[in-house]
Scaffold this active site. Sequence first.
Site, short mmCIF file in Angstrom:
data_model
loop_
_atom_site.label_atom_id
_atom_site.label_comp_id
_atom_site.label_asym_id
_atom_site.label_seq_id
_atom_site.Cartn_x
_atom_site.Cartn_y
_atom_site.Cartn_z
N SER A 218 -10.03 58.34 29.48
CA SER A 218 -11.36 57.90 29.88
C SER A 218 -12.01 59.00 30.71
O SER A 218 -11.66 60.18 30.59
CB SER A 218 -11.24 56.59 30.67
OG SER A 218 -12.50 56.07 30.98
N LYS B 218 -16.30 56.46 26.69
CA LYS B 218 -15.25 56.57 27.71
C LYS B 218 -14.91 55.21 28.32
O LYS B 218 -13.76 54.96 28.70
CB LYS B 218 -15.69 57.56 28.79
CG LYS B 218 -15.81 58.98 28.30
CD LYS B 218 -14.45 59.61 28.00
CE LYS B 218 -14.08 59.69 26.56
NZ LYS B 218 -12.82 60.43 26.32
N TYR C 147 -21.84 58.91 25.46
CA TYR C 147 -20.57 59.41 26.01
C TYR C 147 -19.96 58.39 26.97
O TYR C 147 -18.77 58.09 26.90
CB TYR C 147 -20.80 60.74 26.73
CG TYR C 147 -19.54 61.31 27.32
CD1 TYR C 147 -18.49 61.72 26.51
CD2 TYR C 147 -19.39 61.45 28.70
CE1 TYR C 147 -17.32 62.25 27.04
CE2 TYR C 147 -18.23 61.98 29.26
CZ TYR C 147 -17.19 62.38 28.42
OH TYR C 147 -16.04 62.89 28.96
#
Length: 313
Positions: free
Chosen positions: A148, A179, A175
């Site tokens: 992550s 994550k 993004y």
Amino acid sequence: MSWTTADIPDQTGRVALVTGANGGLGLESAIALAGAGAHVVMAARDQAKAGAARERILAQHPGASLEVVELDLGSQASVARAAEQVLAAHDRLDVLMLNAGVMASPKATTEDGFDAQLATNVLGHWSLLCRLASLVVATPGARVVTLSSIAQHQGRALDPADPHMSGRYNPWLMYGNTKLAARHLAVGLQERFEAAGVDAIAVAAHPGLTNSDLQATTHALGGAGWQGPLWDRLSSWFGMSVPRGALSQLRAATEPGVRGGTLYGPLLAMAGRPVRRPLVRPGSASAVRRLFEVCERETGLSLDLSGVSATDR
């Protein structure tokens, strides 16, 4: 006291697969695992870089047991070929480190029609996990580590109606979504392991602010806007070294007594020794369910923990 690679238990006889093992955090993880005695499957897209990475590991650990597998996470066909190669060569998989990723890249579509960030960071790893699940199930004490980022805090749970952000695309939000999804995957996978009685655990990790080539690549691609050069400079000025940044995922992958469904990261969020971190935004049952729904629908693969290989539906 700080945790270092010297604390990694003997990995002799164990098999570890690291995605993105040709550079950055993946390469440092491969170096550490190989140095501890594991057979490391280096899964990477760029075979020239992978070859150079292999030589670097052998220079540092001449007796290292290494194997290079070509893997382009942005291609479902490539993931299938890589999984077939691993299944043919191994009957166990002690560590599956889902490390590779791209950050805030410009809007792009893969050959499968997926957003490139979602494809690489989430859907490709999902397919690899599904196809290698039989090895994970067959290996006592196996671990799946998902990478992550602190960017998870700007992300949202995947929207099944539009997981690829086909409307107004925001590279940083995508993004962050991917994550956060990586952490939700660890939470949901741990629940699946426990429900199925599988002797394996799923753990998430994040590297804080690390001066890897990820920020430089993001800047060069130009999709991150003004934040691209900012984070590139900040990581070069204040970021941890790549070996230090890799410690959180290595601790999650190797330390005895790690609890499934948890998150490891730097003590001070951006930097510091690797510790178990609180889940500030716990993955809700709804978020995990939506993640699994998106992954199953987009890839056509469902997670089978019965001990047999995943098959296309």
